[in-house]
Design a protein around this motif. Structure first.
Motif, PDB file in Angstrom:
ATOM      1  N   ASP A 182      -8.125  -6.104  -9.350  1.00  0.00           N
ATOM      2  CA  ASP A 182      -7.366  -6.834  -8.335  1.00  0.00           C
ATOM      3  C   ASP A 182      -6.578  -7.904  -9.086  1.00  0.00           C
ATOM      4  OD1 ASP A 182      -6.357  -8.163  -6.148  1.00  0.00           O
ATOM      5  OD2 ASP A 182      -8.295  -8.546  -5.188  1.00  0.00           O
ATOM      6  N   GLU A 214       4.025  -3.794  -6.033  1.00  0.00           N
ATOM      7  CA  GLU A 214       2.760  -4.068  -5.342  1.00  0.00           C
ATOM      8  C   GLU A 214       2.734  -3.491  -3.926  1.00  0.00           C
ATOM      9  OE1 GLU A 214       0.266  -8.033  -5.098  1.00  0.00           O
ATOM     10  OE2 GLU A 214       1.809  -8.039  -3.526  1.00  0.00           O
ATOM     11  N   LEU A 215       1.587  -2.896  -3.579  1.00  0.00           N
ATOM     12  CA  LEU A 215       1.223  -2.635  -2.196  1.00  0.00           C
ATOM     13  C   LEU A 215       0.240  -3.734  -1.831  1.00  0.00           C
ATOM     14  CD1 LEU A 215       0.729   1.251  -2.208  1.00  0.00           C
ATOM     15  CD2 LEU A 215       2.743  -0.054  -1.477  1.00  0.00           C
ATOM     16  N   GLY A 253      -2.325  -6.206  -0.029  1.00  0.00           N
ATOM     17  CA  GLY A 253      -3.473  -5.998   0.833  1.00  0.00           C
ATOM     18  C   GLY A 253      -3.409  -6.714   2.160  1.00  0.00           C
ATOM     19  N   CYS A 275      -2.134  -1.936  -6.218  1.00  0.00           N
ATOM     20  CA  CYS A 275      -2.704  -2.454  -4.976  1.00  0.00           C
ATOM     21  C   CYS A 275      -3.481  -3.739  -5.267  1.00  0.00           C
ATOM     22  CB  CYS A 275      -3.636  -1.433  -4.338  1.00  0.00           C
ATOM     23  SG  CYS A 275      -2.797   0.033  -3.726  1.00  0.00           S
ATOM     24  N   MET A 297      -8.282  -4.521   0.441  1.00  0.00           N
ATOM     25  CA  MET A 297      -6.848  -4.259   0.549  1.00  0.00           C
ATOM     26  C   MET A 297      -6.543  -3.380   1.751  1.00  0.00           C
ATOM     27  SD  MET A 297      -6.523  -3.440  -3.516  1.00  0.00           S
ATOM     28  CE  MET A 297      -7.587  -4.354  -4.653  1.00  0.00           C
ATOM     29  N   ALA A 329      -2.791  -2.162   2.289  1.00  0.00           N
ATOM     30  CA  ALA A 329      -2.395  -1.220   1.236  1.00  0.00           C
ATOM     31  C   ALA A 329      -3.076   0.134   1.426  1.00  0.00           C
ATOM     32  CB  ALA A 329      -2.743  -1.797  -0.134  1.00  0.00           C
ATOM     33  N   GLN A 330      -4.358   0.116   1.730  1.00  0.00           N
ATOM     34  CA  GLN A 330      -5.087   1.371   1.925  1.00  0.00           C
ATOM     35  C   GLN A 330      -4.526   2.167   3.104  1.00  0.00           C
ATOM     36  OE1 GLN A 330      -9.319  -0.586   0.706  1.00  0.00           O
ATOM     37  NE2 GLN A 330      -9.420   1.359   1.756  1.00  0.00           N
ATOM     38  N   ILE A 355      -1.077   5.259  -7.994  1.00  0.00           N
ATOM     39  CA  ILE A 355      -1.722   3.957  -7.797  1.00  0.00           C
ATOM     40  C   ILE A 355      -2.360   3.551  -9.120  1.00  0.00           C
ATOM     41  CG2 ILE A 355      -3.341   2.614  -6.446  1.00  0.00           C
ATOM     42  CD1 ILE A 355      -1.036   3.829  -4.817  1.00  0.00           C
ATOM     43  N   TRP A 387      -6.165   2.701  -9.235  1.00  0.00           N
ATOM     44  CA  TRP A 387      -7.104   3.596  -8.565  1.00  0.00           C
ATOM     45  C   TRP A 387      -7.897   4.372  -9.622  1.00  0.00           C
ATOM     46  CZ3 TRP A 387      -9.710   5.016  -4.390  1.00  0.00           C
ATOM     47  CH2 TRP A 387     -10.243   6.300  -4.333  1.00  0.00           C
TER      48      TRP A 387
END
Length: 281
Positions: A6, A197-198, A200, A222, A235, A238-239, A252, A255
């Motif tokens: 993170d 960035e995605l 959260g 993320c 997040m 984002a998820q 990702i 991930w």
């Protein structure tokens, strides 16, 4: 979903005097990351000119020292950085000068940063508060006026110039509160090894934009954008985007793997103690 890191979290160093913008200490965020099973964590409090930014260079050095202590205590790799602010001039070029698209950090601070993220923030304090309010107003008003295309072009160039001028690792919440061609920015960033960035907490990209980015092979990172320890590693927004828009997990970067950020300080920090492997499971 198994995120290994993170890289966008805030602590009590994001503050205005006694008024806190985030509630957790560096150690509390690190402990939360450990409990969440994260391998890496970044502390990216707001830059010095943000209304709730780190106070000054000395405060940042204290933050960095706290990161070292928290890393030793928890075993989580911790990077000390800042979330810098897109300048109100937004890439505007003048006859005699070409201003940086970021509010300047001193070379001494830049040399200390272990991770650099950047993006637009409305809450920029003195001495730029009035000019930044006008910048904010333009991005709100021109959503509905003929000057929209010109402003989008200018802001898009600001993002691109920021990527070129700074050893930036990722762009946080792209297009949140600002008008730019997000797809063009994302493609430009991808070509230069910068993640998008995605976030959260915030959704700033449309489904159409994200799908165009996916088609172009853009890689995402993320992050929680945590302002409390309990949010570190979580997040939900984002998820939801990953699931609803069918974003391939191989795009990702955090991930079940560690992202390959481009900044030299980040790479040097990761290599310490022989922890340079990206995909050790």
């Amino acid at each position: 979903m198994a995120f290994w890191g993170d890289y966008h979290t805030h602590t009590t160093y994001s503050r205005r005097g006694k008024k806190l913008h985030a509630k957790g200490t560096v150690m509390e965020n690190a402990v939360a990351a450990q409990k969440a099973g994260l391998k890496e964590l970044a502390i990216t409090d707001h830059g010095f000119k943000h209304y709730y930014g780190v106070a000054d260079e000395q405060a940042y050095l204290l933050l960095k020292e706290e990161c070292r202590k928290a890393e030793k205590a928890t075993g989580v790799k911790i990077y000390a950085g800042l979330e810098n602010n897109l300048d109100w001039r937004s890439g505007k070029k003048r006859k005699k000068k070409s201003f940086s698209p970021f509010i300047k950090l001193t070379p001494q601070v830049i040399a200390e940063l272990e991770i650099i993220q950047g993006g637009y923030h409305a809450m920029i304090g003195t001495p730029d508060i009035l000019r930044n309010m006008l910048f904010w107003a333009r991005n709100v008003i021109f959503k509905f006026l003929p000057g929209r295309k010109r402003l989008i072009k200018r802001n898009t160039e600001a993002y691109k110039r920021a990527i070129d001028e700074y050893d930036m690792d990722f762009i946080g919440h792209l297009n949140r509160g600002i008008l730019a061609d997000a797809v063009e920015v994302a493609k430009y960033a991808h070509e230069r090894g910068v993640y998008i960035e995605l976030n959260g907490r915030h959704k700033s990209l449309t489904e159409k934009e994200i799908k165009q980015m996916v088609d172009a092979g853009v890689e995402f990172i993320c992050n929680s954008d945590a302002h409390t320890p309990s949010a570190v590693g979580t997040m939900p927004v984002a998820q939801k985007m990953i699931e609803e828009y069918g974003i391939p997990l191989e795009l990702i970067a955090n991930w079940e793997r560690l992202p390959d950020f481009r900044s030299q300080n980040f790479r040097a920090k990761r290599e310490q103690n022989g922890q340079g492997e990206r995909d050790v499971r």
